[in-house]
Design an enzyme around this catalytic site. Structure first.
Site, PDB file in Angstrom:
ATOM      1  NE  ARG A   1     119.904  44.424  18.967  1.00 41.45           N
ATOM      2  CZ  ARG A   1     119.392  43.411  19.646  1.00 41.45           C
ATOM      3  NH1 ARG A   1     118.760  43.610  20.773  1.00 41.45           N
ATOM      4  NH2 ARG A   1     119.506  42.169  19.195  1.00 41.45           N
TER       5      ARG A   1
ATOM      6  CD  GLU B   1     114.489  41.823  15.703  1.00 39.62           C
ATOM      7  OE1 GLU B   1     115.717  41.985  15.529  1.00 39.62           O
ATOM      8  OE2 GLU B   1     113.819  42.499  16.490  1.00 39.62           O
TER       9      GLU B   1
ATOM     10  N   GLY C   1     122.067  37.247  27.751  1.00 38.46           N
ATOM     11  CA  GLY C   1     121.121  36.228  27.253  1.00 38.46           C
ATOM     12  C   GLY C   1     119.689  36.706  27.209  1.00 38.46           C
TER      13      GLY C   1
ATOM     14  CG  ASP D   1     122.772  42.529  17.699  1.00 36.90           C
ATOM     15  OD1 ASP D   1     121.754  43.093  17.246  1.00 36.90           O
ATOM     16  OD2 ASP D   1     122.817  41.324  17.988  1.00 36.90           O
TER      17      ASP D   1
HETATM   18  C1  GLA Z   1     120.639  38.712  16.705  1.00 39.84           C
HETATM   19  C2  GLA Z   1     121.793  38.941  15.736  1.00 39.84           C
HETATM   20  C3  GLA Z   1     121.518  40.142  14.838  1.00 39.84           C
HETATM   21  C4  GLA Z   1     120.153  40.058  14.175  1.00 39.84           C
HETATM   22  C5  GLA Z   1     119.082  39.724  15.210  1.00 39.84           C
HETATM   23  C6  GLA Z   1     117.750  39.491  14.576  1.00 39.84           C
HETATM   24  O1  GLA Z   1     120.538  39.766  17.604  1.00 39.84           O
HETATM   25  O2  GLA Z   1     122.991  39.153  16.436  1.00 39.84           O
HETATM   26  O3  GLA Z   1     122.546  40.262  13.873  1.00 39.84           O
HETATM   27  O4  GLA Z   1     120.154  39.141  13.127  1.00 39.84           O
HETATM   28  O5  GLA Z   1     119.414  38.587  15.982  1.00 39.84           O
HETATM   29  O6  GLA Z   1     117.283  40.641  13.962  1.00 39.84           O
END
Ligand code: GLA
Length: 390
Positions: A24, A30, A122, A172
């Site tokens: 994604r 964010e 990563g 995510d």
């Molecule tokens: C990572 C975490 C998510 C979210 C993002 C920032 O991807 O897994 O849960 O907090 O950072 O938005």
């Protein structure tokens, strides 16, 4: 995407289950999923695939092929516990999911799995959520469990908390599970409700991976979460979604510099998500661009999760400019490395891609991985034979 064939090449027989999960990008929203906020991710057409079959003897065997994780591993039925050694940490995403189903009372038979991906690990594109979600689909198919997107996302998030040690939010796992082709997903992280938001057909999504491997487990992510919780406690509030910016400003003194900035990011980012959804509906490209830029600045200055490589890509995209078809760019995901996301007019995507590459090479002396992607459906099982309904 290469959906199959690797299992048969390795084991000489076809698999009985194949699961694929997309990665994604997050368009906006964010570091507010763990604050009961709203987020707007998109499942992208880069996938992680698991081809699997039951072993029949309780053992697990995981064979990662070019997925950027590690070596083949065999694990006994009673060997499901978190792994500490660096080379084995990738297993925690699989083992945490298996443990989640077992703890919920399921009998999960041993299986062998070949894992491959065109989704880089990563890169801030949720390869770990994709690994968890594809594992969950395989476990459900092999164990005869009828799951659903919501419960699966929660189980996968728990696996990440308990096994990988990352106190992540739910974005995510939801995004890779519930994505819808041609749409972004407006996710309310408190209610766990989703609304698909159509993306304009003449815009494309460009992802630029800095190649700086983010390590969310390294403590900074957890620290941000704790700082936000501390700010809320000082403000005497339960959630940032109940607060507005004037209130945060009025409490600047009480919060102190750092917590004030964190709170300002949380509240302003929640506002940006709603404004962004509105601007998408009216195809207001100027507003979309402004919100992306403000979102990036807030993550860079107030939340302090950007880095020089991400800033360079965002600045280069902004310099490319709206007149040449750039709508807006920002870092995406947890930060400290990883990728940027850009919205760009279809006809300008190739030119922006080249522009970003050359700006990055000029500054850092190496090429970033830049690619055009599109919004796809969430994770699915797409070839299941007799095992599910024996
Ligand atoms: C990572 C975490 C998510 C979210 C993002 C920032 O991807 O897994 O849960 O907090 O950072 O938005």
């Amino acid at each position: 995407m290469n959906r199959g064939g690797e299992f048969e090449k390795h084991f000489g027989v076809p698999p009985t289950v194949v699961a694929a999960s997309p990665g994604r990008v997050n368009l906006i929203g964010e570091h507010i999923d763990y604050l009961d906020g709203w987020v707007l991710p998109v499942a992208i057409d880069r996938h992680l695939v698991i081809e699997a079959s039951a072993t029949g003897n309780g053992e697990f065997e995981f064979v990662p092929i070019g997925a950027g994780f590690g070596e083949t591993v065999r694990i006994a039925s009673n060997g499901i516990h978190p792994r500490e050694a660096k080379a084995e940490r990738w297993l925690n995403y699989l083992l945490g999911v298996i443990a989640g189903y077992r703890d919920a009372g399921a009998e999960v038979p041993g299986f062998r799995a070949v894992i491959h991906a065109d989704l880089p690990a990563g890169a801030g594109l949720s390869a770990s959520a994709a690994l968890e979600t594809a594992t969950a689909l395989v476990v459900e198919a092999i164990s005869g469990i009828k799951g659903n997107v919501r419960d699966r996302a929660i189980l996968c998030q728990q696996a990440e908390h308990r096994y990988a040690g990352v106190p992540c939010g739910i974005m995510d796992q939801f995004a890779v599970g519930a994505g819808k082709a041609g749409h972004a997903l407006l996710l309310d992280c408190r209610e766990l409700s989703t609304k698909p938001v159509p993306l304009p057909e003449d815009l494309v999504i460009l992802v630029a991976d800095t190649g700086v491997k983010h390590a969310l487990g390294d403590g900074e992510y957890r620290r941000r979460r704790e700082q936000c919780e501390a700010a809320l406690a000082l403000l005497g509030a339960e959630s940032f979604r109940d607060l507005d910016l004037p209130f945060v400003e009025a409490n600047r003194g009480r919060l102190g510099q750092t917590l004030h900035r964190r709170a300002r990011h949380a509240v302003s980012e929640m506002n940006r998500v709603h404004d962004f959804v509105e601007a998408l509906a009216s195809c207001d490209l100027e507003t979309l661009g402004r919100l992306l830029r403000e979102g990036h600045e807030s993550l860079r200055d107030d939340f302090e999760v950007s880095c020089a490589e991400l800033d360079c890509l965002v600045e280069a995209a902004d310099a490319f400019g709206p007149a040449r078809g750039h709508v807006g760019s920002r870092m995406t995901g947890g930060g400290f490395g990883g990728s940027t996301v850009s919205l760009v007019r279809l006809e300008s995507a190739d030119a922006l891609l080249l522009h970003l590459k050359s700006a990055f090479v000029a500054r850092f002396g190496r090429k970033p991985d830049v690619f055009v992607t599109s919004a796809v459906d969430g994770a699915s099982l797409f070839a299941v034979e007799s095992l599910v309904n024996p």
